[in-house]
Design an enzyme around this catalytic site. Sequence first.
Site, short mmCIF file in Angstrom:
data_model
loop_
_atom_site.label_atom_id
_atom_site.label_comp_id
_atom_site.label_asym_id
_atom_site.label_seq_id
_atom_site.Cartn_x
_atom_site.Cartn_y
_atom_site.Cartn_z
N GLY A 35 0.81 -1.21 0.00
CA GLY A 35 0.00 0.00 0.00
C GLY A 35 0.84 1.26 0.00
O GLY A 35 2.03 1.22 -0.37
N HIS A 38 2.32 4.70 -4.96
CA HIS A 38 2.79 5.83 -5.75
C HIS A 38 2.87 5.39 -7.20
O HIS A 38 2.54 4.24 -7.54
CB HIS A 38 4.14 6.33 -5.22
CG HIS A 38 5.15 5.23 -5.03
ND1 HIS A 38 5.68 4.52 -6.09
CD2 HIS A 38 5.70 4.69 -3.91
CE1 HIS A 38 6.53 3.62 -5.62
NE2 HIS A 38 6.55 3.69 -4.30
N GLY A 40 5.20 4.42 -8.99
CA GLY A 40 5.97 3.18 -9.23
C GLY A 40 5.07 1.96 -9.15
O GLY A 40 5.10 1.08 -10.03
N HIS A 41 4.24 1.90 -8.09
CA HIS A 41 3.32 0.77 -7.96
C HIS A 41 2.32 0.75 -9.13
O HIS A 41 1.97 -0.32 -9.64
CB HIS A 41 2.50 0.88 -6.68
CG HIS A 41 3.29 0.79 -5.42
ND1 HIS A 41 3.48 1.86 -4.60
CD2 HIS A 41 3.92 -0.26 -4.83
CE1 HIS A 41 4.20 1.49 -3.55
NE2 HIS A 41 4.49 0.21 -3.67
N GLN A 65 7.99 -9.12 7.92
CA GLN A 65 9.20 -8.66 7.24
C GLN A 65 9.80 -7.42 7.89
O GLN A 65 10.78 -6.87 7.39
CB GLN A 65 8.94 -8.43 5.75
CG GLN A 65 8.05 -7.25 5.40
CD GLN A 65 7.68 -7.24 3.92
OE1 GLN A 65 6.87 -8.03 3.46
NE2 GLN A 65 8.31 -6.37 3.16
N LYS A 153 13.37 -1.78 -8.02
CA LYS A 153 14.00 -0.97 -6.97
C LYS A 153 14.42 -1.88 -5.81
O LYS A 153 15.50 -1.74 -5.26
CB LYS A 153 13.10 0.14 -6.45
CG LYS A 153 13.89 1.05 -5.50
CD LYS A 153 13.12 2.24 -5.08
CE LYS A 153 12.24 1.95 -3.90
NZ LYS A 153 13.00 1.63 -2.66
N MET A 188 11.23 6.31 -6.79
CA MET A 188 9.98 6.42 -6.03
C MET A 188 9.94 5.35 -4.95
O MET A 188 10.32 4.20 -5.18
CB MET A 188 8.79 6.27 -6.96
CG MET A 188 8.62 7.48 -7.83
SD MET A 188 7.02 7.48 -8.63
CE MET A 188 7.21 8.92 -9.67
N SER A 189 9.46 5.75 -3.77
CA SER A 189 9.37 4.84 -2.63
C SER A 189 8.32 5.39 -1.67
O SER A 189 8.21 6.61 -1.50
CB SER A 189 10.72 4.78 -1.90
OG SER A 189 10.55 4.22 -0.60
N SER A 190 7.57 4.49 -1.04
CA SER A 190 6.59 4.94 -0.05
C SER A 190 7.30 5.66 1.09
O SER A 190 6.73 6.53 1.74
CB SER A 190 5.81 3.75 0.51
OG SER A 190 5.24 3.02 -0.55
O1 PAF Z 1 7.88 -4.89 -1.92
C1 PAF Z 1 6.95 -4.92 -1.09
O2 PAF Z 1 6.12 -4.00 -1.05
C2 PAF Z 1 6.81 -6.10 -0.14
O3 PAF Z 1 8.05 -6.55 0.27
C3 PAF Z 1 5.97 -7.25 -0.72
C4 PAF Z 1 6.61 -7.86 -1.94
C5 PAF Z 1 4.58 -6.73 -1.08
C6 PAF Z 1 5.82 -8.35 0.34
O4 PAF Z 1 5.20 -7.87 1.48
#
Ligand code: PAF
Length: 291
Positions: A35, A38, A40-41, A65, A153, A188-190
């Site tokens: 979520g 941006h 990039g997604h 993670q 990225k 781009m990165s959250s």
């Molecule tokens: O890149 C991410 O946003 C996360 O590491 C992923 C691949 C959705 C796994 O939670």
Amino acid sequence: MSPRLLRTPAELRAACDAARASGSSRTVALVPTMGALHEGHLSLAREARRRAGFVVASVFVNPTQFGPSDDFTRYPRDLDGDVNKLAAAGVDAVFAPSPGDMYPPGDDTRVRVGAVAAPLEGTHRPGHFEGVATVVAKLFAIVGPCAAVFGRKDYQQLLVVRAMTRDLFLPVEIVGHPIVREPDGLAMSSRNAYLSPEERARALGIVRGLAAAGRLFAGGERSRVALEGAVRASVEPIATSIDYVEARDGDTLAALGDSVGAPAALLVACRVGTTRLIDNLVLGEDPVPVA
Ligand code: PAF
């Protein structure tokens, strides 16, 4: 049209099974995300749209993670905003489970990938890739045969997911999509949302360093020390701390000797203020970024 909101693994599995059963053009593509979407997604979502008849994006901030000192609780969350953006990108369904749906009581299995997960992020964020591989394996198991689109990225993550998919014979085609950069070059990165305006300006040192090394490589430079040095010269003055600046084998992330061949990945992780940023350039493969 608004995407269908799917909340449970059973709903996601039923939607993907129904899509596949409805005809040969209804292949499935998955875009896994956490979520705070941006551009990039959204470029991953559009790539998925080009490849498949049914596109699902997952929005799940995966607790396993994040390490104890990571930003799990302050990680930006905006499901309504994300769904609107995914609608505009043409996604058919959004999977937004709760932590309890993905890790129900009694959940006791983790996926651990070997050598490619060990260096770099693996060293600096112990347990991170085990969490990533576990949640991605769960998503693949629920969705079933599909193409899954990941951004380059998170280059090491892409290689970790590829290795896991290969080793577990999962019926998933892994697609790596190029880094999307802001007009001034910042990847781009959250997490860019955490940067103050002053830090945002400083962060450009990362892409400037990668671009300098990319130009040197294009001009024939093959010394690992020189290429890493070009990145460091630009990152050291702007970074609060540096986790790594390293050139590694682009396929395996094995350490390199003195001479860098193609493809080699130049990878950076550093903090600007308290925000940890990563970026990379695959020499001989990626275009040199404009910065
Ligand atoms: O890149 C991410 O946003 C996360 O590491 C992923 C691949 C959705 C796994 O939670």
